[in-house]
Design a protein around this motif. Structure first.
Motif, short mmCIF file in Angstrom:
data_model
loop_
_atom_site.label_atom_id
_atom_site.label_comp_id
_atom_site.label_asym_id
_atom_site.label_seq_id
_atom_site.Cartn_x
_atom_site.Cartn_y
_atom_site.Cartn_z
N UNK A 18 0.80 -1.22 0.00
CA UNK A 18 0.00 0.00 0.00
C UNK A 18 0.84 1.28 0.00
N UNK A 19 2.11 1.16 -0.25
CA UNK A 19 2.99 2.33 -0.28
C UNK A 19 2.60 3.26 -1.42
N UNK A 20 2.46 4.57 -1.16
CA UNK A 20 2.12 5.49 -2.24
C UNK A 20 3.23 5.60 -3.29
N UNK A 21 4.43 5.18 -2.97
CA UNK A 21 5.54 5.24 -3.91
C UNK A 21 5.68 4.00 -4.76
N UNK A 22 4.77 3.04 -4.61
CA UNK A 22 4.89 1.80 -5.38
C UNK A 22 4.68 2.09 -6.86
N UNK A 23 5.27 1.26 -7.70
CA UNK A 23 5.11 1.43 -9.15
C UNK A 23 4.14 0.37 -9.66
N UNK A 24 3.31 0.79 -10.58
CA UNK A 24 2.35 -0.12 -11.18
C UNK A 24 2.67 -0.26 -12.66
N UNK A 25 2.52 -1.44 -13.16
CA UNK A 25 2.76 -1.65 -14.58
C UNK A 25 1.44 -1.54 -15.33
N UNK A 26 0.92 -0.31 -15.42
CA UNK A 26 -0.37 -0.09 -16.06
C UNK A 26 -0.33 -0.28 -17.56
N UNK A 27 0.83 -0.13 -18.15
CA UNK A 27 0.91 -0.24 -19.60
C UNK A 27 1.46 -1.57 -20.07
N UNK A 28 1.36 -2.58 -19.23
CA UNK A 28 1.80 -3.90 -19.67
C UNK A 28 0.78 -4.45 -20.66
N UNK A 29 1.20 -5.34 -21.55
CA UNK A 29 0.26 -5.89 -22.54
C UNK A 29 -0.95 -6.56 -21.92
N UNK A 30 -0.77 -7.26 -20.81
CA UNK A 30 -1.91 -7.93 -20.20
C UNK A 30 -2.91 -6.94 -19.61
N UNK A 31 -2.41 -5.85 -19.00
CA UNK A 31 -3.34 -4.88 -18.43
C UNK A 31 -4.06 -4.11 -19.52
#
Length: 105
Positions: A18-31
């Motif tokens: 839940x860290x606000x600094x975490x990175x998300x892979x929103x642009x991955x092919x599966x997402x």
């Protein structure tokens, strides 16, 4: 719970997730594929004109943009353009009250 532990300086097993600094892979092919499928399901049928399937689909509706003659204490659902409007005749004053018939839930 995570914030309280952070304030008190205690480790928490969920802090990294839940860290606000975490990175998300929103642009991955599966997402992106998941997003495309969600958009396709959401917009399916939006371009078609709704056609009543039977009398139960139009029961209680009146002609578009018309206001029914209601007795005091009675109500009806009126089709106005693309919206349904609930109309109620006040039993004390005879005044017609109009509200959106869209469910807020």
């Amino acid at each position: 719970m995570v914030i309280g532990d952070h304030i008190l300086g205690r480790p928490n097993p969920w802090a990294e997730l839940y860290s606000p600094g975490r990175t998300l892979s929103l642009l991955s092919p599966s997402s992106l594929q998941d997003l495309g499928q969600a958009v396709a399901l959401t917009t399916e049928g939006l371009g078609s004109v709704p056609i009543p399937r039977g009398p139960e689909d139009v029961k209680g509706l009146v002609l578009p943009n018309s206001v029914p003659h209601l007795k005091p204490g009675e109500g009806a659902v009126v089709q106005q353009g693309l919206q349904k409007v609930a109309v109620y005749c006040d039993p004390k004053t005879g005044e017609l009250h109009k509200r959106s018939a869209l469910c807020t839930h």
